[in-house]
Design a protein around this motif. Structure first.
Motif, mmCIF file in Angstrom:
data_model
loop_
_atom_site.group_PDB
_atom_site.id
_atom_site.type_symbol
_atom_site.label_atom_id
_atom_site.label_comp_id
_atom_site.label_asym_id
_atom_site.label_seq_id
_atom_site.Cartn_x
_atom_site.Cartn_y
_atom_site.Cartn_z
ATOM 1 N N ALA A 138 0.838 -1.208 0.000
ATOM 2 C CA ALA A 138 0.000 0.000 0.000
ATOM 3 C C ALA A 138 0.870 1.254 0.000
ATOM 4 O O ALA A 138 0.583 2.234 -0.711
ATOM 5 N N ASP A 190 10.598 3.477 5.878
ATOM 6 C CA ASP A 190 10.317 2.116 6.330
ATOM 7 C C ASP A 190 11.403 1.685 7.305
ATOM 8 O O ASP A 190 12.575 2.008 7.129
ATOM 9 N N LYS A 243 7.614 -8.605 2.511
ATOM 10 C CA LYS A 243 6.339 -9.339 2.500
ATOM 11 C C LYS A 243 5.884 -9.618 1.067
ATOM 12 O O LYS A 243 5.316 -10.674 0.783
ATOM 13 N N GLY A 257 2.315 -15.219 -1.986
ATOM 14 C CA GLY A 257 1.925 -16.196 -3.010
ATOM 15 C C GLY A 257 2.980 -17.283 -3.206
ATOM 16 O O GLY A 257 3.235 -17.684 -4.342
ATOM 17 N N ASN A 267 0.630 -13.359 -5.688
ATOM 18 C CA ASN A 267 -0.717 -13.376 -6.271
ATOM 19 C C ASN A 267 -1.223 -11.924 -6.236
ATOM 20 O O ASN A 267 -1.796 -11.475 -5.263
ATOM 21 N N VAL A 320 9.781 4.578 12.390
ATOM 22 C CA VAL A 320 9.168 5.708 13.086
ATOM 23 C C VAL A 320 8.710 5.220 14.457
ATOM 24 O O VAL A 320 8.017 4.194 14.564
ATOM 25 N N SER A 361 6.145 -5.314 10.053
ATOM 26 C CA SER A 361 4.760 -4.957 10.376
ATOM 27 C C SER A 361 4.440 -5.589 11.732
ATOM 28 O O SER A 361 4.034 -6.748 11.790
ATOM 29 N N GLU A 396 -3.463 -2.512 5.068
ATOM 30 C CA GLU A 396 -3.914 -3.452 6.099
ATOM 31 C C GLU A 396 -4.092 -2.826 7.476
ATOM 32 O O GLU A 396 -4.677 -3.444 8.366
ATOM 33 N N PHE A 398 -3.887 -7.829 -1.686
ATOM 34 C CA PHE A 398 -3.082 -6.892 -2.468
ATOM 35 C C PHE A 398 -3.982 -5.913 -3.226
ATOM 36 O O PHE A 398 -3.673 -4.732 -3.329
HETATM 37 C C1 LIG Z 1 3.265 -15.148 3.749
HETATM 38 C C2 LIG Z 1 2.282 -14.179 3.148
HETATM 39 C C3 LIG Z 1 1.835 -14.385 1.857
HETATM 40 C C4 LIG Z 1 0.891 -13.499 1.302
HETATM 41 N N1 LIG Z 1 0.492 -13.690 0.010
HETATM 42 C C5 LIG Z 1 -0.408 -12.840 -0.541
HETATM 43 C C6 LIG Z 1 -0.773 -12.965 -1.913
HETATM 44 O O1 LIG Z 1 -0.201 -13.774 -2.676
HETATM 45 N N2 LIG Z 1 -1.750 -12.135 -2.385
HETATM 46 C C7 LIG Z 1 -2.347 -11.180 -1.608
HETATM 47 O O2 LIG Z 1 -3.232 -10.477 -2.078
HETATM 48 N N3 LIG Z 1 -1.966 -10.996 -0.321
HETATM 49 C C8 LIG Z 1 -0.999 -11.782 0.207
HETATM 50 N N4 LIG Z 1 -0.590 -11.598 1.500
HETATM 51 C C9 LIG Z 1 -1.150 -10.441 2.252
HETATM 52 C C10 LIG Z 1 -0.474 -9.152 1.769
HETATM 53 O O3 LIG Z 1 0.922 -9.362 1.721
HETATM 54 C C11 LIG Z 1 -0.791 -7.985 2.715
HETATM 55 O O4 LIG Z 1 -2.173 -7.858 2.870
HETATM 56 C C12 LIG Z 1 -0.234 -6.687 2.154
HETATM 57 O O5 LIG Z 1 1.162 -6.804 2.000
HETATM 58 C C13 LIG Z 1 -0.551 -5.505 3.079
HETATM 59 O O6 LIG Z 1 0.092 -4.377 2.563
HETATM 60 P P1 LIG Z 1 0.401 -3.122 3.492
HETATM 61 O O7 LIG Z 1 1.275 -2.257 2.652
HETATM 62 O O8 LIG Z 1 -0.853 -2.567 4.029
HETATM 63 O O9 LIG Z 1 1.214 -3.683 4.732
HETATM 64 P P2 LIG Z 1 2.642 -4.388 4.780
HETATM 65 O O10 LIG Z 1 2.912 -5.114 3.516
HETATM 66 O O11 LIG Z 1 2.650 -5.152 6.039
HETATM 67 O O12 LIG Z 1 3.668 -3.187 4.828
HETATM 68 C C14 LIG Z 1 3.801 -2.336 5.947
HETATM 69 C C15 LIG Z 1 5.184 -1.733 5.940
HETATM 70 O O13 LIG Z 1 5.250 -0.765 6.977
HETATM 71 C C16 LIG Z 1 6.488 -0.862 7.618
HETATM 72 N N5 LIG Z 1 6.334 -0.358 8.988
HETATM 73 C C17 LIG Z 1 5.505 -0.800 9.948
HETATM 74 N N6 LIG Z 1 5.619 -0.066 11.066
HETATM 75 C C18 LIG Z 1 6.552 0.880 10.797
HETATM 76 C C19 LIG Z 1 7.119 1.950 11.547
HETATM 77 N N7 LIG Z 1 6.758 2.176 12.805
HETATM 78 N N8 LIG Z 1 8.061 2.728 10.961
HETATM 79 C C20 LIG Z 1 8.449 2.508 9.674
HETATM 80 N N9 LIG Z 1 7.951 1.513 8.926
HETATM 81 C C21 LIG Z 1 7.013 0.706 9.474
HETATM 82 C C22 LIG Z 1 6.859 -2.330 7.559
HETATM 83 O O14 LIG Z 1 8.256 -2.520 7.650
HETATM 84 C C23 LIG Z 1 6.286 -2.737 6.193
HETATM 85 O O15 LIG Z 1 7.251 -2.640 5.184
HETATM 86 C C24 LIG Z 1 0.385 -12.411 2.067
HETATM 87 C C25 LIG Z 1 0.885 -12.199 3.343
HETATM 88 C C26 LIG Z 1 1.832 -13.052 3.894
HETATM 89 C C27 LIG Z 1 2.349 -12.785 5.288
#
Ligand SMILES: Cc1cc2nc3c(=O)[nH]c(=O)nc-3n(C[C@H](O)[C@H](O)[C@H](O)COP(=O)(O)OP(=O)(O)OC[C@H]3O[C@@H](n4cnc5c(N)ncnc54)[C@H](O)[C@@H]3O)c2cc1C
Length: 418
Positions: free
Chosen positions: A17, A39, A47, A52, A57, A138, A176, A388, A401
């Motif tokens: 995101a 980050d 992640k 996938g 995926n 942060v 995360s 998320e 995703f």
């Molecule tokens: C093993 C696994 C397989 C998956 N496979 C799929 C798939 O194939 N298809 C699908 O649709 N979904 C999949 N998912 C779910 C998907 O990865 C997540 O829903 C998605 O990545 C969420 O995106 P996000 O950017 O909201 O959060 P995240 O990807 O969790 O990213 C958050 C980021 O914020 C950073 N962060 C957090 N707190 C701080 C802070 N205090 N200061 C600085 N940085 C910080 C973290 O380091 C991280 O990089 C999978 C998840 C896992 C664990």
């Protein structure tokens, strides 16, 4: 860095995101060099790389609000319609990444490598002119009249607009870990209860199903309340493991079992090894088979219904019947026990496997607290949230995703334009 000039837009979190938000913020901002993503991780995109099974995926060919849980469907729909699965395909195609559709409807990069997807996202941020600052965890965010101050290991950073894209608590080693929920709360938000989702389920120690480790079966799972009311059903592939249940069916139903169990400890999980077929239908068939094949042992009859490895154990342990018993010698309660084991086997789930093994987090900041036309917070002007951290979780299939792409893009664009 302590005296760094103020940013126009800082994005905390460079996951799916956050990278999307960064690209669209920089593309639409007056001055893209005043847009940066922070980050905590040393290497960005951990992640995405494991997603996938390492293939990522990216989305699903049909995405509807019904593929999600958490906030209300109509709220989720408002965000999803701003960036559809087709838009995702086009977005990645423009970055040189072709997606292919598999029979399940899931879309993967044709390279079958998550790295391709991550590279494209990093390229898009770079092309848009924004910066990514890794190892910038942060630890505190405070609001003053005109800006936000973010505490990082490299000193305080100031920004006019802030996007929180910090994810949930699943797979905490990727960065995360839920710390950022506290930022949302300190900026006026509430949180719905957070629990692991898309997570394997642990059965009581030594349960006989764990002896079938490695076996997969197409099943229907049902969550039943302590009064017996079925509150959720899920069909799909179930994988027996040394600890309990995994595979898409168990992962998809996990958040529903957890939510029910949290308020109703008598909640049960039932397995129907013959999806779409009822207790009554199978009982009638077994009565007929008793007449035509009375001398056949119960296990050999079950071979026609389930895999051989499962048939024997289902009779012996699921129904507590000697598997060699001829059909004609089964008492009515024994026959009914066999039918129950086939169609509504209660399994003693003792817990989920926790955030270390969960793919996503259920719960988070409720969408009711967000202006869904922009992703701006209703409690804190100039704060945007996406991904998320919000109270939205999708089922297996690329939906999580798709939520990250859609909400991230909208947050980034709105922060730049608004
Ligand atoms: C093993 C696994 C397989 C998956 N496979 C799929 C798939 O194939 N298809 C699908 O649709 N979904 C999949 N998912 C779910 C998907 O990865 C997540 O829903 C998605 O990545 C969420 O995106 P996000 O950017 O909201 O959060 P995240 O990807 O969790 O990213 C958050 C980021 O914020 C950073 N962060 C957090 N707190 C701080 C802070 N205090 N200061 C600085 N940085 C910080 C973290 O380091 C991280 O990089 C999978 C998840 C896992 C664990």
């Amino acid at each position: 860095m302590a005296n760094s000039p103020p940013y126009d837009i800082l994005i905390v979190g460079a996951g799916a995101a956050g990278l999307m938000a960064t690209t669209f913020a920089a593309q639409n901002a007056d001055s893209s060099n005043k847009v940066a993503a922070l980050d905590g991780a040393k290497i960005i995109g951990a992640k995405i790389l494991v997603s996938g099974g390492g293939r990522c995926n990216v989305t699903h060919d049909v995405v509807t609000p019904n593929d999600f849980a958490g906030s209300k469907r109509n709220q989720i729909a408002k965000v999803l319609k701003t960036f559809t699965a087709d838009d995702t395909v086009t977005f990645f195609a423009d970055l040189g990444v072709k997606l292919k559709r598999e029979d399940t409807g899931k879309l993967f990069p044709t390279t079958d490598k998550a790295q391709t997807v991550l590279n494209a996202l990093l390229k898009s941020v770079n092309q848009a002119g924004a910066t990514i600052l890794n190892e910038h965890r942060v630890t505190k965010i405070s609001r003053t009249d005109n800006d936000f101050t973010l505490r990082t290991p490299h000193g305080d950073l100031h920004t006019r607009k802030l996007i929180l894209a910090t994810g949930g608590k699943s797979l905490p080693k990727t960065g995360s870990d839920g710390l950022a929920y506290g930022f949302a709360i300190s900026l006026g938000h509430t949180l719905t209860q957070t629990t692991p989702a898309l997570v394997p389920l642990v059965l009581s120690d030594g349960h006989w199903l764990t002896r079938l480790s490695g076996l997969t079966a197409d099943v229907e799972l049902a969550v039943a309340s302590s009064t017996g009311k079925i509150t959720h059903r899920q069909t799909g592939s179930l994988l027996m493991t040394h600890f309990g249940l995994s595979g898409p069916a168990a992962m998809d139903i996990s958040r529903h079992w957890i939510a029910s169990h949290n308020t109703d400890p008598g909640t049960q999980l039932l397995i129907n090894f013959l999806p779409g077929r009822t207790f009554e239908q199978i009982e009638t068939e077994l009565v007929e088979l008793t007449e035509s094949h009375g001398s056949a042992g119960i296990t050999s009859i079950l071979y026609d219904y389930v895999q051989r490895r499962l048939a024997h154990t289902l009779a012996a342990d699921g129904a507590d019947v000697d598997p060699t018993t001829p059909m004609a010698q089964l008492s009515k309660p024994q026959r009914r026990a066999v039918v129950k084991a086939l169609t509504a086997l209660p399994v003693p789930v003792v817990r989920d496997r926790g955030y270390l093994f969960a793919e996503v987090t259920a719960g988070g900041v409720p969408l009711a607290e967000i202006n869904l036309a922009t992703m701006e917070s209703r409690t804190c002007p100039d704060l945007y949230l996406c991904g998320e951290i919000l109270d939205v979780d999708g089922r297996i299939g690329g939906y999580n995703f798709q939520w990250a792409w859609a909400s991230g893009r909208l947050a980034g664009m709105s922060a730049a334009i608004g």
